[in-house]
Design a protein around this motif. Structure first.
Motif, PDB file in Angstrom:
ATOM      1  N   VAL A 152       1.235   5.452   0.056  1.00 14.68           N
ATOM      2  CA  VAL A 152       0.594   6.692   0.516  1.00 14.68           C
ATOM      3  C   VAL A 152       1.321   7.862  -0.130  1.00 14.68           C
ATOM      4  O   VAL A 152       2.557   7.938  -0.072  1.00 14.68           O
ATOM      5  N   PHE A 193      -9.470   0.979   2.977  1.00 16.20           N
ATOM      6  CA  PHE A 193      -8.229   1.197   2.233  1.00 16.20           C
ATOM      7  C   PHE A 193      -8.458   1.229   0.726  1.00 16.20           C
ATOM      8  O   PHE A 193      -7.766   0.562  -0.039  1.00 16.20           O
ATOM      9  N   PHE A 238      -5.327   8.077   4.101  1.00 14.21           N
ATOM     10  CA  PHE A 238      -4.757   6.962   4.848  1.00 14.21           C
ATOM     11  C   PHE A 238      -4.965   7.200   6.341  1.00 14.21           C
ATOM     12  O   PHE A 238      -4.139   7.783   7.025  1.00 14.21           O
ATOM     13  N   GLY A 288      -2.509  10.224   6.420  1.00 15.05           N
ATOM     14  CA  GLY A 288      -1.118   9.966   6.129  1.00 15.05           C
ATOM     15  C   GLY A 288      -0.129  10.469   7.155  1.00 15.05           C
ATOM     16  O   GLY A 288       1.050  10.126   7.115  1.00 15.05           O
ATOM     17  N   LEU A 298       0.861  -1.190   0.000  1.00 10.33           N
ATOM     18  CA  LEU A 298       0.000   0.000   0.000  1.00 10.33           C
ATOM     19  C   LEU A 298       0.887   1.227   0.000  1.00 10.33           C
ATOM     20  O   LEU A 298       1.787   1.363   0.841  1.00 10.33           O
ATOM     21  N   ALA A 331      -5.296   5.076   9.512  1.00 11.19           N
ATOM     22  CA  ALA A 331      -4.948   3.676   9.745  1.00 11.19           C
ATOM     23  C   ALA A 331      -4.341   3.447  11.119  1.00 11.19           C
ATOM     24  O   ALA A 331      -3.715   4.331  11.707  1.00 11.19           O
ATOM     25  N   THR A 337     -12.716   8.424   4.035  1.00 11.35           N
ATOM     26  CA  THR A 337     -12.098   7.537   5.007  1.00 11.35           C
ATOM     27  C   THR A 337     -12.985   6.312   5.231  1.00 11.35           C
ATOM     28  O   THR A 337     -14.051   6.195   4.646  1.00 11.35           O
ATOM     29  N   LYS A 371      -3.000  10.524   0.897  1.00 13.69           N
ATOM     30  CA  LYS A 371      -4.020   9.652   0.304  1.00 13.69           C
ATOM     31  C   LYS A 371      -3.408   8.336  -0.178  1.00 13.69           C
ATOM     32  O   LYS A 371      -2.206   8.263  -0.459  1.00 13.69           O
ATOM     33  N   ILE A 372      -4.254   7.322  -0.259  1.00 15.99           N
ATOM     34  CA  ILE A 372      -3.796   6.010  -0.715  1.00 15.99           C
ATOM     35  C   ILE A 372      -3.597   6.061  -2.218  1.00 15.99           C
ATOM     36  O   ILE A 372      -4.538   6.292  -2.981  1.00 15.99           O
TER      37      ILE A 372
END
Length: 454
Positions: free
Chosen positions: A38, A391, A397, A442, A36, A399, A388, A43-44
């Motif tokens: 970022v 994922f 992000f 993030g 994954l 998390a 949000t 942002k993903i």
């Protein structure tokens, strides 16, 4: 596995390991040996598989040697979302649980909330609650403050400084309050709601927004509710309040609003039920009222600790979901004694099991379903699911890096376990000691970097 896509901004960090999240179709999706990325905007940028490392590194311009590898007993899950918490009640959390709702408000809550005129007191409490909830893994919180505009703005500032995503509400109430020092007129309530919203929006905090907050129907005149509905509509704002928490309250609403068909109808007539509305509790809503929630897009915040602690009732979440009404979890501090959404997860499962004991035909909520309520369900309830909750590429992000085998933590692992079992153990046994890192958009917000020291 989720698709990857070319990102316009530079990839800032890449993680490799196990990722657990929910989708609209699946309560629990397990991504093992996943990658994954970022981007610099938090942002993903992509989600891919481990074997794609070389290809993804070329596509997104990062070095494979920079990838952060999770340990064997670690996984990432989305940040947890508290859809209903009274920041102003945090100072007495864990006490004052010996009365039903209406008596509890007058005896404990209103006297404490009246103290928030003192900004030093407000700063102390609000700093503690933001730090504690972040430490507990709450990346998004929907806060009730008090009637005090400046203190409510201070809560927004503190949430912003520590990097928490938050909806902050200046409480509005113009009747049925026996505490002399905690009152406002209808005009004061409207004027201060306007001022709070305008000033908070003008600060342009990236993750902190105002939410229109009538305390609940019994403490507001119909005129005030109507004005607040108009403020929300004209400014496209979120709305939060309480509904059908206990039977005494429901009967009081019938007496105060004889022209309304139901508690839900009171809010509906005042334009307070929208797809950006979250109502706490709803223990005693009828199927007809739930149909109105579905029709308007309004959501419920399930607060099982509070509902049990104040002997208010038990929400049938399965029935709410069957009506296709959005629902998330709330801690409802201090009616609920814990500020951790993990506690709300456990109490939600327990409450569902109580309903099954009473009616063996009731389908108990699974831990996977309640995991979704704590993450994606909460983002849907707050109409933040475009930003949000899981994922998906393009979302922020938010998390939690969870180490189930954290040294000195509450969980003992006897043998190698698959990710699903690790998640179940964390949800049932884990606490803040298992949270290695917490990220919001993030940014690593736990462990803490004190505001101003960066």
């Amino acid at each position: 596995m989720a698709n990857s896509e070319r990102c316009r901004t530079t990839v800032a960090s890449v993680y490799r390991g196990t990722f657990l999240h929910s989708t609209t179709k699946t309560a629990l999706q397990i991504l093992e040996d996943a990658l994954l990325g970022v981007n610099t905007e938090g942002k993903i940028a992509f989600v891919g598989e481990g074997y794609e490392l070389e290809k993804l590194s070329q596509t997104f311009g990062f070095s494979p040697s920079e990838v952060i590898q999770l340990a064997q007993h670690e996984f990432f899950m989305p940040g947890m979302i508290d859809t209903h918490i009274h920041a102003s009640q945090y100072s007495y959390a864990g006490t004052a649980l010996d009365m039903p709702l209406l008596q509890w408000l007058n005896t404990y809550t209103f006297p404490v909330e009246s103290r928030f005129k003192d900004l030093e007191f407000a700063k102390k409490v609000y700093t503690q609650v933001v730090k504690r909830t972040l430490r507990n893994g709450t990346t998004t919180a929907c806060y009730f403050a008090t009637i005090h505009t400046d203190a409510s703005l201070l809560l927004g500032q503190i949430a912003n400084d520590f990097g928490q995503r938050a909806l902050v509400g200046k409480v509005c109430m113009d009747r049925n309050n026996s505490v002399k020092l905690y009152k406002e007129t209808s005009q004061e309530s409207q004027d201060e709601a306007y001022r709070f919203i305008k000033e908070l929006l003008n600060r342009k905090y990236p993750l902190v927004k105002p939410v229109v907050t009538p305390r609940f129907a019994p403490s507001c005149t119909e005129a005030l509710l109507t004005q607040l509905g108009a403020i929300a509509k004209n400014n496209n704002l979120h709305i939060q309040s309480h509904i059908s928490e206990n039977n005494e309250e429901v009967e009081l609403v019938k007496d105060l609003f004889p022209g309304s068909e139901s508690y839900t109808d009171v809010y509906h007539k005042c334009n307070l039920l929208t797809n950006k509305t979250v109502m706490a509790h709803g223990c005693h809503l009828s199927d007809k009222e739930l149909a109105l929630f579905r029709e308007t897009g309004a959501s419920l915040s399930h607060c099982p600790n509070s509902n049990i602690s104040l002997c208010s009732g038990v929400l049938n979440v399965r029935n709410v979901l069957n009506h296709k009404v959005k629902v998330g979890l709330g801690t409802d501090v201090a009616g609920g004694y814990s500020s951790s959404v993990l506690d709300a997860v456990r109490k939600a499962i327990d409450a569902s099991k109580v309903l099954t004991i009473q009616n063996p035909g009731h389908k108990t909520l699974s831990f996977e379903e309640v995991f979704r309520l704590a993450t994606l369900g909460g983002s849907q309830a707050l109409s933040l699911d475009d930003q949000t909750g899981n994922f998906e590429v393009g979302k922020d992000f938010d998390a939690l890096r969870v180490n189930v085998a954290a040294p000195g933590g509450p969980i003992d692992l006897i043998q190698h376990e698959e990710p699903k079992i690790l998640l179940e153990k964390f949800l049932n046994l884990g606490d803040d000691r298992n949270l290695v890192e917490v990220f919001v958009a993030g940014r690593k917000v736990v462990p803490f970097t004190e505001p101003g020291s960066e």
